[in-house]
Design an enzyme around this catalytic site. Structure first.
Site, PDB file in Angstrom:
ATOM      1  N   LYS A 183      -4.785  -2.095  -2.533  1.00 42.06           N
ATOM      2  CA  LYS A 183      -3.860  -3.214  -2.585  1.00 42.06           C
ATOM      3  C   LYS A 183      -2.645  -2.821  -3.429  1.00 42.06           C
ATOM      4  CE  LYS A 183      -6.003  -6.574  -0.306  1.00 42.06           C
ATOM      5  NZ  LYS A 183      -5.398  -7.266   0.846  1.00 42.06           N
ATOM      6  N   GLU A 212      -0.631  -1.708   5.843  1.00 41.85           N
ATOM      7  CA  GLU A 212      -0.892  -3.064   6.333  1.00 41.85           C
ATOM      8  C   GLU A 212       0.172  -4.035   5.838  1.00 41.85           C
ATOM      9  OE1 GLU A 212      -4.583  -6.323   6.351  1.00 41.85           O
ATOM     10  OE2 GLU A 212      -4.883  -4.291   5.590  1.00 41.85           O
ATOM     11  N   ASP A 230      -1.033  -7.929  10.014  1.00 46.88           N
ATOM     12  CA  ASP A 230      -2.115  -8.832   9.590  1.00 46.88           C
ATOM     13  C   ASP A 230      -1.613 -10.269   9.569  1.00 46.88           C
ATOM     14  OD1 ASP A 230      -4.266 -10.160   8.496  1.00 46.88           O
ATOM     15  OD2 ASP A 230      -4.142  -9.209   6.528  1.00 46.88           O
ATOM     16  N   LYS A 273      -8.627 -11.646  12.236  1.00 46.27           N
ATOM     17  CA  LYS A 273      -9.488 -12.356  11.296  1.00 46.27           C
ATOM     18  C   LYS A 273      -9.840 -13.713  11.909  1.00 46.27           C
ATOM     19  CE  LYS A 273      -7.561 -10.250   7.109  1.00 46.27           C
ATOM     20  NZ  LYS A 273      -6.752 -10.485   5.880  1.00 46.27           N
ATOM     21  N   ASP A 314      -2.222  -1.725   1.541  1.00 42.00           N
ATOM     22  CA  ASP A 314      -1.886  -3.082   1.984  1.00 42.00           C
ATOM     23  C   ASP A 314      -0.918  -3.695   0.991  1.00 42.00           C
ATOM     24  OD1 ASP A 314      -1.750  -5.642   2.950  1.00 42.00           O
ATOM     25  OD2 ASP A 314      -3.873  -6.098   2.733  1.00 42.00           O
TER      26      ASP A 314
END
Length: 362
Positions: A162, A218, A243, A267, A190
């Site tokens: 992250k 991402e 995403d 998701k 991400d």
């Protein structure tokens, strides 16, 4: 098989360590649990996690949507025509994707049970296990290195870092982790929408120039800025994963049409459950875009649902379903099991979830 009752409850599960991204820092996973009860005695489970910064949903909004809007629509339903049920259910409400997802997965759980099939076989049955990456929270480089080394000891070989918290240090974070884990470990990053378009290109080009061997980046830019996502994708060599830019089949269509990303992250909580997730996957597959199966920071109920979908489909080539490795405890009896980086599904009908400890249902 008729649905005769809908019950909801709440669970709060501590994390092993704080989960930090560019969007939020959390210390617990909180879920709304849905329990559908049928006339024949079968029970279907679903869950939804509040993620204000991504879906805009809270515990209260999810609960209210389920109890006041969705429950009246499904009480008395006969689960013999899943297409009719889902088309009407998803047409009855906009947004509120977390609440929709919880009800959607519980209905599909019941439907698979009625056919005496594990859910992954209902959706295609491609395999009965998947490999997952594990997330390393955004922290100072030395902390991320320590967390990465723990992940390796736990059996993970695919790390998602992250970034986006103090972006000036993002390159240092990646360099430090890559140096610590070596070149055989997969690393993706991400940014959770934290970078601008030109900043993203500069950052990714630098990662490429340094030879840090990043699998994909991402969601580097804001979710709604598809033109920025396209700009980044066209100006770097590294694959770009969409995403937050993809909630609906229409979003996926726009990404595919413009070739604005190389990969799409599906998701259930964004899509509103299996019904719409299937459409997203089919669109991406038709456009030659591979998919990753992701999840929110949520309980093993939703992770089990996501793992069933991922295992069922050949074109889901990666998984980021790591909450079982991040949660300090697991109140869910049954469902998917994690061993190292492998999530294995059992052959019990539906989701294979028997009960959830400590839930007080309304």
């Amino acid at each position: 098989m008729k649905i005769v009752d809908v019950k909801i409850g709440k669970i709060k599960i501590p994390l092993k360590r704080p989960f930090k991204t560019a969007l939020r820092t959390v210390y617990f996973a909180e879920d709304i649990i849905v329990k559908l009860i049928t006339q024949s005695g079968l029970i279907g489970f679903g869950s939804a996690a509040p993620t204000f910064a991504i879906t805009g949903d809270s515990l209260d909004s999810i609960s209210s949507c389920i109890l006041n809007e969705l429950k009246p629509k499904i009480i008395g339903l006969e689960l013999t025509n899943i297409e009719s049920i889902m088309s009407k259910l998803h047409a009855s409400i906009v947004n509120n994707t977390s609440a929709l997802s919880a009800i959607d997965m519980a209905i599909y759980d019941l439907y698979a049970q009625s056919l005496n099939l594990p859910l992954y076989k209902l959706f295609g049955g491609y395999r009965n296990l998947v490999f997952t990456s594990v997330t390393i929270s955004a922290n100072p480089p030395d902390v991320m290195v320590a967390d990465a080394l723990v992940a390796l000891e736990d059996g993970f070989s695919d790390l998602k870092l992250k970034l986006g918290v103090d972006p000036i240090y993002d390159i240092d974070r990646v360099k430090a982790v890559r140096a610590a884990v070596g070149n055989l470990i997969k690393i993706s990053v991400d940014a959770n929408q934290a970078w601008g378009a030109k900043e993203s290109v500069r950052m990714i080009n630098k990662l490429e120039h340094l030879g840090l061997n990043i699998e994909f980046v991402e969601q580097p830019v804001k979710a709604k800025h598809i033109e920025d996502l396209l700009f980044v994708t066209q100006n770097v060599t590294t694959d770009i994963l969409a995403d937050e830019s993809v909630f609906s089949p229409y979003d996926a269509f726009q990404i595919c049409k413009q070739k604005a990303a190389d990969l799409i992250n599906i998701k259930l909580a964004k899509a509103g459950g299996f019904y719409q997730a299937t459409k997203i996957l089919n669109l991406a597959e038709s456009a030659g875009i591979e998919c990753l199966m992701g999840c929110m920071l949520e309980s093993q109920v939703a992770v089990t649902a996501a793992a069933h979908f991922a295992a069922a489909k050949k074109s889901i080539v990666r998984c980021d379903l790591d909450p079982p490795a991040l949660l300090a405890e697991n109140p869910v009896i049954g469902g998917v099991s994690l061993d190292g980086n492998v999530l294995t599904l059992n052959e019990t009908a539906g989701l294979g979830i028997k009960d959830i400890i400590g839930v007080q249902y309304l």
